[in-house]
Write an enzyme that holds these catalytic residues in place. Structure first.
Site, PDB file in Angstrom:
ATOM      1  CG  ASP A   1      25.768  37.583  32.011  1.00 18.75           C
ATOM      2  OD1 ASP A   1      26.763  36.871  32.141  1.00 18.75           O
ATOM      3  OD2 ASP A   1      24.993  37.853  32.945  1.00 18.75           O
TER       4      ASP A   1
ATOM      5  CD  GLU B   1      25.275  39.815  35.885  1.00 16.95           C
ATOM      6  OE1 GLU B   1      25.367  38.581  36.111  1.00 16.95           O
ATOM      7  OE2 GLU B   1      26.254  40.521  35.577  1.00 16.95           O
TER       8      GLU B   1
ATOM      9  CE  LYS C   1      23.256  36.713  38.058  1.00 16.79           C
ATOM     10  NZ  LYS C   1      24.350  35.802  38.144  1.00 16.79           N
TER      11      LYS C   1
END
Length: 186
Positions: free
Chosen positions: A64, A74, A76
């Site tokens: 991301d 990443e 989240k």
């Protein structure tokens, strides 16, 4: 309230005023290569990349964001007002994907509605216990001929808080997430 009565018109004007104020946020998001603040948690991702000092990696595949060291992350997030159990992962978590999960740093953001409460970093390897448990579960399913992937195994919020480093709210001596990316601390 009746359609286009005085109260309805007042509500429409209020909405127009607030909606127009989103233009600045939209422009900032576009500068950060986030095409739409209302798609794929765009406004939340904008907040996360700015607070973490990272750059967004456009597209729906892969990681991301990227930090100042060139390390991909990443991201989240979870909304504890609607789901306090864990962070979603992937609908087709294979053994290879689970290995990748443990090889990159993660930024976990905890929201209540749209309000950011906390952010945690898990460096590469810090998901080892969780990944091992998921891999054992999947290997058993593969041997039984039941599945070749897991459907969205959740990373528990409790696990993230117990194993991660809190980077937001900023402490008196704030921690730069990039200092935890695994590149500088191996």
């Amino acid at each position: 309230m009746a359609f286009l009565d005085k109260e309805h018109k007042k509500e429409i004007e209020f909405l127009k005023e607030k909606w127009n104020s989103l233009k600045d946020l939209e422009e900032l998001a576009q500068k950060k290569r986030i095409p739409d603040i209302f798609q794929d948690n765009g406004a939340k991702v904008l907040q996360q990349v700015i607070l973490s000092g990272m750059d967004f990696l456009p597209g729906r595949e892969g990681n991301d964001a990227v930090d100042v060291n060139g390390v991909e992350w990443e991201f989240k997030s979870i909304n504890i007002a609607t789901s306090a159990t864990g962070f979603s992962t992937d609908h087709h978590s294979t053994l290879e994907l689970l290995d990748r999960f443990n090889s990159v740093p993660w930024l976990f953001s905890v929201y209540e509605g749209i309000h950011l409460q906390e952010m945690y970093v898990l460096s590469p390897g810090q998901l080892n216990e969780w990944v091992t448990k998921q891999k054992n579960n999947l290997e058993k399913k593969i041997q039984e001929g039941k599945a070749n992937s897991l459907n969205n195994p959740k990373i528990p919020l409790k696990y993230v808080k117990a194993n991660g480093t809190q980077v937001y709210p900023f402490a008196k001596d704030p921690i730069d997430p990039a200092s935890l990316d695994g590149k500088n601390n191996k």
